[in-house]
Enzyme design. Structure first.
Site, PDB file in Angstrom:
ATOM      1  NE  ARG A 153      -4.165  -1.724   0.140  1.00  6.34           N
ATOM      2  CZ  ARG A 153      -4.252  -2.974  -0.308  1.00  6.34           C
ATOM      3  NH1 ARG A 153      -3.214  -3.527  -0.914  1.00  6.34           N
ATOM      4  NH2 ARG A 153      -5.360  -3.665  -0.174  1.00  6.34           N
ATOM      5  CB  SER A 223      -9.121  -1.790   3.426  1.00  8.80           C
ATOM      6  OG  SER A 223      -9.349  -3.082   2.958  1.00  8.80           O
ATOM      7  CD  GLU A 319      -5.809   1.361   1.760  1.00  7.10           C
ATOM      8  OE1 GLU A 319      -5.401   1.115   0.630  1.00  7.10           O
ATOM      9  OE2 GLU A 319      -6.966   1.112   2.127  1.00  7.10           O
TER      10      GLU A 319
HETATM   11  N1  EPU Z   1     -10.833 -10.809   9.664  1.00  6.99           N
HETATM   12  C1  EPU Z   1     -11.608 -10.927  10.798  1.00  6.99           C
HETATM   13  N2  EPU Z   1     -12.675 -10.105  10.928  1.00  6.99           N
HETATM   14  C2  EPU Z   1     -13.002  -9.166   9.992  1.00  6.99           C
HETATM   15  C3  EPU Z   1     -12.203  -9.054   8.848  1.00  6.99           C
HETATM   16  C4  EPU Z   1     -11.115  -9.891   8.698  1.00  6.99           C
HETATM   17  O1  EPU Z   1     -11.346 -11.755  11.666  1.00  6.99           O
HETATM   18  O2  EPU Z   1     -13.992  -8.478  10.188  1.00  6.99           O
HETATM   19  C5  EPU Z   1      -9.718 -11.744   9.489  1.00  6.99           C
HETATM   20  C6  EPU Z   1     -10.024 -12.762   8.367  1.00  6.99           C
HETATM   21  O3  EPU Z   1     -10.718 -13.866   8.860  1.00  6.99           O
HETATM   22  C7  EPU Z   1      -8.634 -13.122   7.896  1.00  6.99           C
HETATM   23  C8  EPU Z   1      -7.859 -11.794   8.068  1.00  6.99           C
HETATM   24  O4  EPU Z   1      -8.579 -11.036   9.041  1.00  6.99           O
HETATM   25  O5  EPU Z   1      -8.048 -14.077   8.729  1.00  6.99           O
HETATM   26  C9  EPU Z   1      -7.688 -11.032   6.777  1.00  6.99           C
HETATM   27  O6  EPU Z   1      -8.983 -10.707   6.255  1.00  6.99           O
HETATM   28  P1  EPU Z   1      -9.270 -10.615   4.667  1.00  6.99           P
HETATM   29  O7  EPU Z   1      -8.725 -11.809   4.006  1.00  6.99           O
HETATM   30  O8  EPU Z   1     -10.710 -10.307   4.488  1.00  6.99           O
HETATM   31  O9  EPU Z   1      -8.389  -9.434   4.141  1.00  6.99           O
HETATM   32  P2  EPU Z   1      -7.980  -8.043   4.803  1.00  6.99           P
HETATM   33  O10 EPU Z   1      -6.600  -8.169   5.353  1.00  6.99           O
HETATM   34  O11 EPU Z   1      -9.034  -7.571   5.743  1.00  6.99           O
HETATM   35  C10 EPU Z   1      -6.808  -7.127   2.660  1.00  6.99           C
HETATM   36  C11 EPU Z   1      -6.862  -5.895   1.802  1.00  6.99           C
HETATM   37  C12 EPU Z   1      -8.098  -5.934   0.913  1.00  6.99           C
HETATM   38  C13 EPU Z   1      -8.010  -7.169   0.034  1.00  6.99           C
HETATM   39  C14 EPU Z   1      -7.908  -8.416   0.931  1.00  6.99           C
HETATM   40  C15 EPU Z   1      -7.672  -9.690   0.159  1.00  6.99           C
HETATM   41  C16 EPU Z   1      -5.723  -4.172   3.044  1.00  6.99           C
HETATM   42  C17 EPU Z   1      -5.830  -2.894   3.819  1.00  6.99           C
HETATM   43  N3  EPU Z   1      -6.865  -4.715   2.627  1.00  6.99           N
HETATM   44  O12 EPU Z   1      -7.935  -7.093   3.520  1.00  6.99           O
HETATM   45  O13 EPU Z   1      -8.067  -4.783   0.090  1.00  6.99           O
HETATM   46  O14 EPU Z   1      -9.142  -7.275  -0.801  1.00  6.99           O
HETATM   47  O15 EPU Z   1      -6.787  -8.282   1.843  1.00  6.99           O
HETATM   48  O16 EPU Z   1      -6.380  -9.737  -0.340  1.00  6.99           O
HETATM   49  O17 EPU Z   1      -4.612  -4.651   2.823  1.00  6.99           O
HETATM   50  C18 EPU Z   1      -8.779  -2.503   0.033  1.00  6.99           C
HETATM   51  O18 EPU Z   1      -7.595  -2.180   0.104  1.00  6.99           O
HETATM   52  O19 EPU Z   1      -9.693  -1.637  -0.044  1.00  6.99           O
HETATM   53  C19 EPU Z   1      -9.139  -3.907   0.072  1.00  6.99           C
HETATM   54  C20 EPU Z   1     -10.403  -4.304   0.103  1.00  6.99           C
END
Ligand code: EPU
Length: 336
Positions: A153, A223, A319
């Site tokens: 990012r 996000s 972000e």
């Molecule tokens: N999780 C929770 N509770 C929640 C959300 C997530 O426990 O409410 C846990 C999930 O179970 C998982 C971990 O956190 O173990 C990661 O969650 P997820 O795979 O949904 O991805 P994220 O880290 O929340 C990032 C990016 C997203 C991207 C996804 C998939 C950032 C800031 N966000 O989200 O990007 O789609 O990974 O690769 O890095 C964006 O930037 O706008 C965006 C949507």
């Protein structure tokens, strides 16, 4: 003063001193850069919290050219093109590699700024160069991938080139030999030997639609916070107390944590503060339920940052680009 409410997907009511839509990059020569400017595409990663006293430049130039090289495809796309439409267009042409990045809101020009990434792929790995307008030099320059400082990012466009360089065109290089990236949990169900780019694209869309709100239906900016990168020693200590904590190694010293998990653990998933809410399906996303205000959003950011800091000793950085009266601000709800 023109309204910016419909120019950003979080849709808070705010204004700017002037709005200029750039449909041809050459018209940047005529812009008065002695006044503060904020450059944006479709506003899916920007939130206006006050009336902005400068000029908003909306980049809306168009054009996509695909050329075939020996082992790679070169794709030159104007900054104002919609990212997801580019992904679809390339898929139809048989140019693969962007399917994991399907449905990310925003423009092509915004993609390098925060090095958009999802489901194991970051756009920076496919960028050959970025062309843009250097405001101080009043000329167009092209930066090679190695000069763009891509990281999670992050890019040079958010750092030393912030407010100094306006991206007008991106040149992508995609290998003809396609390698599906299926490392992300739900994509592992696909068979790497038989899977097609179309199937990965469809699956990514299914995953995104199941947990991320469509900004056209429910105002949001994706996000809201970055996944924090913290020292691995601290993560080891946290893991003893919270064995389920999701963690992603970055390098020998640092580990990335999941901000959505941290926010859920402090009990804030679904939490509402006036018209602003933590999305009930993905705690990393904040939504404006229609009548949300900037002061509610600021209070929400602060409450989340403080709650996560108190429980985990981890600082969350937003972000999303937050724009106040004089431009970009970083809201920090905790003092480390
Ligand atoms: N999780 C929770 N509770 C929640 C959300 C997530 O426990 O409410 C846990 C999930 O179970 C998982 C971990 O956190 O173990 C990661 O969650 P997820 O795979 O949904 O991805 P994220 O880290 O929340 C990032 C990016 C997203 C991207 C996804 C998939 C950032 C800031 N966000 O989200 O990007 O789609 O990974 O690769 O890095 C964006 O930037 O706008 C965006 C949507």
């Amino acid at each position: 003063m023109p309204s910016v409410q419909s120019l950003h997907t979080f849709a808070l009511p705010a204004h700017c001193a002037a709005l200029i839509t750039i449909t041809h990059s050459e018209s940047l020569f005529e812009v008065d850069f002695s006044k503060p400017c904020y450059v944006m595409g479709e506003g899916s990663n920007t939130v206006f919290i006050e009336d902005f006293t400068g000029t908003v430049l909306k980049i809306a130039n168009k054009g996509i050219a695909v050329t075939e090289q020996q082992d790679v495809w070169h794709v030159r796309a104007a900054a104002g093109e919609n990212w997801h439409q580019l992904v679809i267009h390339l898929l139809e042409l048989g140019v693969f590699g962007f399917e994991n990045l399907a449905l990310i809101p925003g423009t092509v020009g915004a993609a390098p700024v925060q090095n958009i990434g999802a489901y194991g792929v970051e756009v920076g790995q496919f960028i050959k160069s970025v062309k843009g307008y250097d405001i101080a030099k009043a000329q167009f320059v092209e930066l090679a991938q190695a000069e763009c400082g891509f990281a999670y990012r992050e890019s040079i466009f958010k750092q030393i080139l912030k407010d100094a360089f306006i991206i007008t065109e991106v040149l992508f290089e995609l290998p003809k030999q396609w390698h599906p990236v299926l490392s992300y949990g739900p994509l592992q169900s696909l068979d790497k030997n038989t899977v097609t780019a179309q199937q990965v694209f469809d699956k990514v869309i299914e995953i995104r639609q199941s947990k991320l709100p469509d900004p056209k239906v429910l105002a949001n900016a994706g996000s809201f916070f970055k996944n924090p990168i913290v020292e691995s020693d601290q993560v080891q200590t946290l893991s003893k107390q919270y064995p389920d904590i999701p963690k992603y190694p970055v390098d020998a010293k640092y580990t990335k944590l999941a901000a959505g998990w941290l926010i859920e653990q402090v009990g804030l998933k679904g939490f509402e503060l006036g018209g602003i809410a933590v999305y009930h399906k993905q705690a990393l996303v904040l939504v404006n339920q229609g009548a949300g205000t900037a002061s509610e959003l600021k209070a929400m950011i602060q409450h989340i940052q403080q709650s996560v800091w108190q429980k985990f000793n981890v600082q969350l950085e937003h972000e999303v680009r937050v724009i106040a009266a004089n431009g970009n601000v970083q809201l920090q709800g905790v003092q480390a």
